[in-house]
Design a protein around this motif. Sequence first.
Motif, PDB file in Angstrom:
ATOM      1  N   TYR A   1      24.764  30.962  53.289  1.00  0.00           N
ATOM      2  CA  TYR A   1      24.102  31.760  52.262  1.00  0.00           C
ATOM      3  C   TYR A   1      25.085  32.787  51.690  1.00  0.00           C
ATOM      4  O   TYR A   1      25.780  33.482  52.439  1.00  0.00           O
ATOM      5  N   PRO A   2      25.162  32.910  50.367  1.00  0.00           N
ATOM      6  CA  PRO A   2      26.129  33.834  49.763  1.00  0.00           C
ATOM      7  C   PRO A   2      25.836  35.283  50.161  1.00  0.00           C
ATOM      8  O   PRO A   2      24.677  35.716  50.139  1.00  0.00           O
ATOM      9  N   PRO A   3      26.854  36.038  50.527  1.00  0.00           N
ATOM     10  CA  PRO A   3      26.630  37.438  50.895  1.00  0.00           C
ATOM     11  C   PRO A   3      26.324  38.292  49.675  1.00  0.00           C
ATOM     12  O   PRO A   3      26.832  38.033  48.578  1.00  0.00           O
ATOM     13  N   PHE A   4      25.500  39.301  49.854  1.00  0.00           N
ATOM     14  CA  PHE A   4      25.250  40.272  48.789  1.00  0.00           C
ATOM     15  C   PHE A   4      26.362  41.320  48.852  1.00  0.00           C
ATOM     16  O   PHE A   4      26.165  42.446  49.297  1.00  0.00           O
ATOM     17  N   ARG A   5      27.535  40.901  48.385  1.00  0.00           N
ATOM     18  CA  ARG A   5      28.702  41.744  48.540  1.00  0.00           C
ATOM     19  C   ARG A   5      29.643  41.518  47.363  1.00  0.00           C
ATOM     20  O   ARG A   5      29.953  40.382  47.014  1.00  0.00           O
ATOM     21  N   LEU A   6      30.092  42.609  46.767  1.00  0.00           N
ATOM     22  CA  LEU A   6      30.997  42.530  45.627  1.00  0.00           C
ATOM     23  C   LEU A   6      32.424  42.688  46.138  1.00  0.00           C
ATOM     24  O   LEU A   6      32.949  43.792  46.238  1.00  0.00           O
ATOM     25  N   ASP A   7      33.053  41.566  46.471  1.00  0.00           N
ATOM     26  CA  ASP A   7      34.426  41.579  46.964  1.00  0.00           C
ATOM     27  C   ASP A   7      35.370  41.617  45.763  1.00  0.00           C
ATOM     28  O   ASP A   7      35.630  40.590  45.137  1.00  0.00           O
ATOM     29  N   GLN A   8      35.879  42.776  45.462  1.00  0.00           N
ATOM     30  CA  GLN A   8      36.674  42.959  44.258  1.00  0.00           C
ATOM     31  C   GLN A   8      38.136  42.607  44.494  1.00  0.00           C
ATOM     32  O   GLN A   8      38.609  42.543  45.618  1.00  0.00           O
ATOM     33  N   GLY A   9      38.856  42.406  43.396  1.00  0.00           N
ATOM     34  CA  GLY A   9      40.287  42.148  43.463  1.00  0.00           C
ATOM     35  C   GLY A   9      40.625  40.683  43.295  1.00  0.00           C
ATOM     36  O   GLY A   9      39.771  39.802  43.420  1.00  0.00           O
TER      37      GLY A   9
ATOM     38  N   VAL B   1      33.693  29.614  50.469  1.00  0.00           N
ATOM     39  CA  VAL B   1      34.198  29.616  49.097  1.00  0.00           C
ATOM     40  C   VAL B   1      35.265  30.700  48.957  1.00  0.00           C
ATOM     41  O   VAL B   1      35.018  31.863  49.266  1.00  0.00           O
ATOM     42  N   VAL B   2      36.437  30.312  48.506  1.00  0.00           N
ATOM     43  CA  VAL B   2      37.525  31.262  48.283  1.00  0.00           C
ATOM     44  C   VAL B   2      37.963  31.152  46.825  1.00  0.00           C
ATOM     45  O   VAL B   2      38.437  30.097  46.394  1.00  0.00           O
ATOM     46  N   LEU B   3      37.775  32.227  46.087  1.00  0.00           N
ATOM     47  CA  LEU B   3      38.167  32.274  44.677  1.00  0.00           C
ATOM     48  C   LEU B   3      39.258  33.316  44.512  1.00  0.00           C
ATOM     49  O   LEU B   3      39.115  34.451  44.966  1.00  0.00           O
ATOM     50  N   GLU B   4      40.338  32.930  43.858  1.00  0.00           N
ATOM     51  CA  GLU B   4      41.487  33.811  43.703  1.00  0.00           C
ATOM     52  C   GLU B   4      41.951  33.851  42.252  1.00  0.00           C
ATOM     53  O   GLU B   4      41.817  32.869  41.519  1.00  0.00           O
ATOM     54  N   GLY B   5      42.502  34.974  41.867  1.00  0.00           N
ATOM     55  CA  GLY B   5      43.075  35.130  40.537  1.00  0.00           C
ATOM     56  C   GLY B   5      44.172  36.184  40.565  1.00  0.00           C
ATOM     57  O   GLY B   5      43.903  37.332  40.914  1.00  0.00           O
ATOM     58  N   GLN B   6      45.387  35.787  40.228  1.00  0.00           N
ATOM     59  CA  GLN B   6      46.514  36.716  40.204  1.00  0.00           C
ATOM     60  C   GLN B   6      46.687  37.238  38.784  1.00  0.00           C
ATOM     61  O   GLN B   6      46.947  36.471  37.857  1.00  0.00           O
ATOM     62  N   LEU B   7      46.552  38.534  38.609  1.00  0.00           N
ATOM     63  CA  LEU B   7      46.645  39.138  37.277  1.00  0.00           C
ATOM     64  C   LEU B   7      48.080  39.115  36.782  1.00  0.00           C
ATOM     65  O   LEU B   7      48.999  39.578  37.456  1.00  0.00           O
ATOM     66  N   ASP B   8      48.254  38.570  35.589  1.00  0.00           N
ATOM     67  CA  ASP B   8      49.558  38.569  34.937  1.00  0.00           C
ATOM     68  C   ASP B   8      49.670  39.845  34.103  1.00  0.00           C
ATOM     69  O   ASP B   8      48.942  40.027  33.124  1.00  0.00           O
ATOM     70  N   THR B   9      50.580  40.707  34.497  1.00  0.00           N
ATOM     71  CA  THR B   9      50.705  42.001  33.812  1.00  0.00           C
ATOM     72  C   THR B   9      51.358  41.874  32.442  1.00  0.00           C
ATOM     73  O   THR B   9      51.405  42.854  31.701  1.00  0.00           O
ATOM     74  N   ARG B  10      51.852  40.670  32.108  1.00  0.00           N
ATOM     75  CA  ARG B  10      52.500  40.471  30.812  1.00  0.00           C
ATOM     76  C   ARG B  10      51.629  39.688  29.837  1.00  0.00           C
ATOM     77  O   ARG B  10      52.145  39.006  28.943  1.00  0.00           O
ATOM     78  N   VAL B  11      50.344  39.760  29.997  1.00  0.00           N
ATOM     79  CA  VAL B  11      49.431  39.068  29.096  1.00  0.00           C
ATOM     80  C   VAL B  11      49.611  39.584  27.674  1.00  0.00           C
ATOM     81  O   VAL B  11      49.753  40.787  27.443  1.00  0.00           O
ATOM     82  N   SER B  12      49.606  38.667  26.719  1.00  0.00           N
ATOM     83  CA  SER B  12      49.788  39.020  25.316  1.00  0.00           C
ATOM     84  C   SER B  12      48.687  39.966  24.834  1.00  0.00           C
ATOM     85  O   SER B  12      47.527  39.855  25.236  1.00  0.00           O
ATOM     86  N   ARG B  13      49.058  40.861  23.960  1.00  0.00           N
ATOM     87  CA  ARG B  13      48.083  41.814  23.435  1.00  0.00           C
ATOM     88  C   ARG B  13      46.988  41.135  22.618  1.00  0.00           C
ATOM     89  O   ARG B  13      45.820  41.534  22.698  1.00  0.00           O
ATOM     90  N   ALA B  14      47.353  40.133  21.821  1.00  0.00           N
ATOM     91  CA  ALA B  14      46.410  39.610  20.830  1.00  0.00           C
ATOM     92  C   ALA B  14      46.028  38.149  21.027  1.00  0.00           C
ATOM     93  O   ALA B  14      45.134  37.666  20.334  1.00  0.00           O
ATOM     94  N   LEU B  15      46.679  37.437  21.965  1.00  0.00           N
ATOM     95  CA  LEU B  15      46.368  36.024  22.123  1.00  0.00           C
ATOM     96  C   LEU B  15      44.908  35.787  22.473  1.00  0.00           C
ATOM     97  O   LEU B  15      44.332  34.755  22.107  1.00  0.00           O
ATOM     98  N   TRP B  16      44.279  36.744  23.153  1.00  0.00           N
ATOM     99  CA  TRP B  16      42.880  36.566  23.562  1.00  0.00           C
ATOM    100  C   TRP B  16      41.944  36.399  22.371  1.00  0.00           C
ATOM    101  O   TRP B  16      40.855  35.834  22.511  1.00  0.00           O
ATOM    102  N   LEU B  17      42.382  36.843  21.200  1.00  0.00           N
ATOM    103  CA  LEU B  17      41.538  36.723  20.013  1.00  0.00           C
ATOM    104  C   LEU B  17      41.356  35.264  19.577  1.00  0.00           C
ATOM    105  O   LEU B  17      40.371  34.941  18.904  1.00  0.00           O
TER     106      LEU B  17
ATOM    107  N   GLY C   1      41.186  48.490  37.343  1.00  0.00           N
ATOM    108  CA  GLY C   1      39.842  48.644  37.886  1.00  0.00           C
ATOM    109  C   GLY C   1      38.862  47.654  37.283  1.00  0.00           C
ATOM    110  O   GLY C   1      37.993  47.108  37.977  1.00  0.00           O
ATOM    111  N   ILE C   2      38.995  47.393  35.976  1.00  0.00           N
ATOM    112  CA  ILE C   2      38.119  46.424  35.316  1.00  0.00           C
ATOM    113  C   ILE C   2      38.413  45.019  35.835  1.00  0.00           C
ATOM    114  O   ILE C   2      37.492  44.235  36.105  1.00  0.00           O
ATOM    115  N   PHE C   3      39.689  44.696  35.975  1.00  0.00           N
ATOM    116  CA  PHE C   3      40.043  43.366  36.484  1.00  0.00           C
ATOM    117  C   PHE C   3      39.449  43.130  37.871  1.00  0.00           C
ATOM    118  O   PHE C   3      38.861  42.080  38.142  1.00  0.00           O
ATOM    119  N   ASP C   4      39.603  44.101  38.752  1.00  0.00           N
ATOM    120  CA  ASP C   4      39.082  43.954  40.112  1.00  0.00           C
ATOM    121  C   ASP C   4      37.569  43.760  40.114  1.00  0.00           C
ATOM    122  O   ASP C   4      37.031  42.941  40.866  1.00  0.00           O
TER     123      ASP C   4
END
Length: 252
Positions: free
Chosen positions: A210-218, A8-24, A184-187
């Motif tokens: 079997y899923p590893p007991f490992r927190l692969d951050q980022g 299983v490979v899960l990826e997410g590229q953080l967009d540094t220009r995310v709107s301040r308030a759209l998440w609301l 740090g929170i995103f990762d």
Amino acid sequence: MNTSHSPVVLEGQLDTRVSRALWLVKWLLLIPHYIILFFLWIAFSVLTVVAWFAILFTARYPRAIFDFNLGVLRWTWRVDYYGYAALGTDAYPPFTLEDVPGYPARLHIAYPERLSRGLVLVKSWLLAIPHLMLLSFFLGGGLYVAQTSGDPDTWAWAWGSGIIGLLVLFAGVAMLFGRGYPRGIFDLVLGMDRWAARVGAYVFLMTDSYPPFRLDQGGSDPVGPAPPEPSAPTGEALVPQPVEDPVGTGQP
């Protein structure tokens, strides 16, 4: 059980220009997706039962069912990444079961040629218990009905948020006040999302690894390049390309 590598490979590229308030208001914008995913997950559940019997008698996961179920998981991950499991992008999720290389959130699960007929009897519940207990803290209990104290006849809706929900809320508040998405929170959030995806693939019978007991951050999955897509020819892998400017990105 192999814990050194995950299919299983899960990826997410953080967009540094995310709107301040759209998440609301993303919960409102995602209502069409939620409606469609409701029916897709009903089909996913029924087909997983069919796959269970197929694995039990043939040791194979029917390819057509695997492709559909993987598509549902991909769709769900894109919606979650846009929404409240990450808030990682303002690029609106596409309405498709297919992999979208240009979208900043991607999910890949290598198709298993054969699966254990014995493991299928126990891995979705018994073997997964340690992981499910951890995920209950990561994901929380969601929306549920609780009895109010002091009145056994009165019940009320309650929301049990997990660690991911709290961290994403904190990130949203930070963005609202112009401080950007704390890296740090995103990762950390992506690490927990990745853990949940690996457990989900195992519980849904899509792998015997079997899923590893490992927190692969980022945002980039550290286990390695994406495995071959189920629809790709044998030996031909679809490797995710970096996204520099996702369409639909909001401005602060």
